[in-house]
Design an enzyme around this catalytic site. Structure first.
Site, PDB file in Angstrom:
ATOM      1  N   ASP A 116       0.645  -0.626   0.027  1.00  9.26           N
ATOM      2  CA  ASP A 116       0.193   0.269   0.334  1.00  9.26           C
ATOM      3  C   ASP A 116       1.060   1.224  -0.379  1.00  9.26           C
ATOM      4  O   ASP A 116       1.147   1.562   0.947  1.00  9.26           O
ATOM      5  CB  ASP A 116      -1.480   0.078   1.323  1.00  9.26           C
ATOM      6  CG  ASP A 116      -1.836   1.379   1.500  1.00  9.26           C
ATOM      7  OD1 ASP A 116      -1.689   1.925   0.045  1.00  9.26           O
ATOM      8  OD2 ASP A 116      -2.443   1.048   2.571  1.00  9.26           O
ATOM      9  N   GLU A 160       0.836   3.995   0.672  1.00  7.04           N
ATOM     10  CA  GLU A 160       0.545   5.721   1.079  1.00  7.04           C
ATOM     11  C   GLU A 160       1.595   6.492   2.274  1.00  7.04           C
ATOM     12  O   GLU A 160       2.126   5.343   2.835  1.00  7.04           O
ATOM     13  CB  GLU A 160      -1.231   4.858   1.851  1.00  7.04           C
ATOM     14  CG  GLU A 160      -2.010   5.091   0.699  1.00  7.04           C
ATOM     15  CD  GLU A 160      -3.099   4.716   1.609  1.00  7.04           C
ATOM     16  OE1 GLU A 160      -3.981   6.017   1.340  1.00  7.04           O
ATOM     17  OE2 GLU A 160      -3.827   3.859   1.616  1.00  7.04           O
TER      18      GLU A 160
END
Length: 658
Positions: A312, A314
């Site tokens: 992920d 992020e």
């Protein structure tokens, strides 16, 4: 004497690491590692001390699990207390004598794992390069061959070619390797698989194993992902490494009690890697850094028995002037990392969570497209259907994409907010291969009704819940209460979250106020139409009316929820000519004209709620200072029975069985 050979201080370092197979787990991420004895003190004395450590921060007594005929792998390295002045060659050796010494010193009786099933990479030779403090990782290969349920031990000793002294406190390292049966395999392969990301800061992944298919008892979930470990810059080395917070570390330390039970049911367990506010990230690693990070990921997978990783991208703070080992952010760099992972972990799951397009691998590396390299990719904007989005990623077929991720926490009312069963059908018909769920809160919601709404479309089957749930650090389950029509019947003590009352101010004027807070009242819920509706007696501010004329509540068999709408509770008759209607109301007026005003225009808004796992249940109203109350008509105006009450009960309600 044999034991003295391994327990005395040794110049030119004979270092012993003992690897023991058993069922107990003590593991952790590297930042959470505890070395027996103090290595910091060794740095303050003359000479260079060396010792054996495990990769992935594994503590003593960490198990390496063998599943069926699958091999296992340990990862060792040699570390010095000071940088080497010249290359130091270290030789590891599988050493039965070291195991005997460990058993004698610790009053244990571990049996040596079959030696013909063991081998060390590169003939056990590794180097600590001049100017560095630690070697690269050395793989200990453990082939299947032991008896399931039997405890084994493998001792490995290491010698160095000069310049290191080992303290007796740091001579022994214990791996626990435990042969287990092979994973159970689902009888019929699914066209659409299920993946659930679990926020382990708050929840226990064991809860995902309590939901099974009604027809064959197999798990509802195919993959559960531990959310999340982080990619961070190691402040000592400047390289990207894995960081685990306390919650992730706890889970890994207790893999036998938390990860293995899911795998024994046929659920694969991944770990998510998430950015963490520095320049390291999936999209910024150089080729060499990507190779290095992939090796560390493999060590975690091997040691903790993980089935793969989800990435992920992020929260990384990518730099326009990257440090050595890092590059400017690009999807090509991300693709390189996945390529390096696939190269050394061909049998592990590699998944991608994306929501910005550029936060995912793309393009090709060495002739392999991003779509070929990953096992799946999912769209991370919740409750939105991104049909066709997979076309943005090189070589990614629909069968590897999840375009409809469902957030199922309290923010989304357990997943029901924004949920569309027709979208699930469209996803299936379009040929997509993944349905994603994020952030379950199984201590608040029992999800059998919700998952059934999905599985009826995907699998023509219902989902059953065992009725058990786990707190975050629990290894044993707690019996909960299932959502069912019968669960709501009985006598309940209700507590409102707010109430309003009229008080007399210093000028002798009546005024509305709501500092009185919650109020309690009792209700009785009885069957009206079995499986469909109830009578609720004694509701709210005017029980003298609602005890005589109960409210009718509807039961939603799909969600397992109960709803109370505005309604007529009594049509005027000979015995009581007054017609009583329940409406939403709130405070109005001031001074001597304070009254409780009805809003019949809000007839389509309900109080709604469901049984909690502890047997209580909550009802949510339309907002602060609003309540459902009985009204009758006086001179064309709807009014409450009287204003001679201390409190007007409002907002939300918690009910507990009397």
């Amino acid at each position: 004497m044999l034991i003295m050979k391994y327990l005395n201080n040794i110049k030119l370092s004979l270092v012993t690491a003992v690897f023991v197979c058993t069922g107990t787990v003590f593991t952790g991420c590297e930042d959470d590692l505890t070395i027996s004895g103090s290595t910091d003190k060794l740095e303050t004395v003359d000479g260079v001390y060396g010792y054996v450590r495990s990769a992935a921060g594994a503590r003593e007594l960490t198990p390496i699990t063998l599943f069926g005929d699958k091999a296992g792998t340990g990862h060792l390295f040699f570390e010095l207390t000071k940088a080497a002045e010249q290359d130091v060659t270290v030789t590891f050796k599988i050493d039965k004598d070291a195991l005997e010494a460990y058993n004698e010193a610790n009053n244990t009786s571990y049996e040596m794992y079959p030696v013909d099933k063991l081998s060390l990479a590169n003939d056990g030779k590794i180097t600590v390069k001049a100017g560095e403090k630690k070697s690269a990782s050395m793989e200990l290969n453990i082939n299947a061959g032991g008896t399931i349920g039997t405890t084994y031990a493998v001792a490995v000793s290491a010698t160095a070619d000069g310049g290191a002294t080992v303290s007796t406190n740091n001579q022994t390292y214990i791996y626990l390797v435990k042969p287990q049966p092979a994973y159970p395999v689902r009888g019929t392969a699914r066209d659409v698989k299920t993946l659930c990301f679990v926020e382990v800061n708050n929840e226990n992944i064991l809860n995902c194993g309590e939901y099974t298919m009604a027809k064959d008892g197999t798990p509802f979930f195919d993959v559960v992902s531990i959310f999340a470990a982080n990619i961070n810059v190691d402040s000592k080395t400047g390289r990207a490494h894995i960081f685990c917070n306390d919650q992730v570390s706890f889970l890994l330390k207790n893999a036998d009690q938390i990860i293995r039970p899911l795998q024994a049911k046929g659920i694969k367990v991944n770990m998510t890697i998430l950015g963490n506010h520095d320049e390291s990230g999936m999209s910024s690693l150089s080729k060499e850094a990507a190779e290095d990070f992939a090796k560390e990921l493999k060590a975690y997978a091997d040691i903790y028995g993980l089935d793969g990783f989800d990435f992920d991208d992020e929260y990384s703070n990518y730099s326009e002037n990257p440090s050595p080992g890092f590059e400017e952010r690009s999807s090509a760099n991300y693709c390189r990392l996945i390529y390096e992972c696939r190269k050394i972990m061909p049998d592990k799951l590699l998944g991608i969570y994306e929501y910005l397009l550029y936060d995912a691998p793309n393009g090709s590396v060495e002739g392999k497209s991003a779509g070929e390299l990953v096992d799946y990719m999912c769209y991370g904007t919740y409750q939105r259907y991104a049909k066709g989005r997979e076309e943005n990623f090189t070589g990614l077929p629909k069968s590897k994409y999840g375009p409809y991720s469902l957030k199922i926490n309290n923010e989304y009312n357990g997943g029901w907010s924004g949920f569309n069963q027709e979208t699930i059908q469209n996803l299936k018909d379009a040929g997509y291969g993944l349905q994603v769920f994020y952030n379950p809160e199984p201590r608040i919601y029992s999800y059998d009704h919700y998952f059934t709404a999905v599985s009826k479309v995907l699998y023509n089957d219902e989902v059953e819940w065992t009725g058990k749930y786990y707190n975050r650090t629990d290894f044993t389950s707690i019996q909960g209460t299932k959502l069912a029509y019968e669960s709501y019947l009985g006598e309940w003590a209700a507590t409102s979250s707010n109430s309003l009352y009229i008080y007399i101010d210093e000028d002798n004027n009546p005024r509305w106020w709501d500092w009185s807070g919650s109020q309690k009242f009792n209700v009785r819920i009885e069957e009206k139409e079995a499986g469909k509706s109830y009578y609720i007696y004694g509701w709210g501010t005017y029980p003298e009316i609602t005890e005589k004329y109960p409210l009718v509540a509807e039961y939603d068999a799909v969600k397992g929820y109960i709803s109370i709408y505005p309604q007529v509770i009594h049509e005027g008759d000979a015995a009581d000519p007054e017609t009583w209607e329940v409406h939403w109301g709130t405070y109005a007026g001031s001074g001597a004209n304070c009254y409780w005003r009805a809003y019949p225009q809000y007839a389509n808004y309900a109080i709604e709620g469901s049984i909690n796992l502890d047997g209580s249940f909550g009802l949510v109203g339309v907002g602060n200072r609003w309540g459902l109350d009985p009204y009758h008509e006086v001179d064309g105006t709807l009014v409450v029975p009287h204003m001679d009450v201390k409190y007007h009960i409002t907002e939300n309600y918690t009910l507990v069985k009397n």
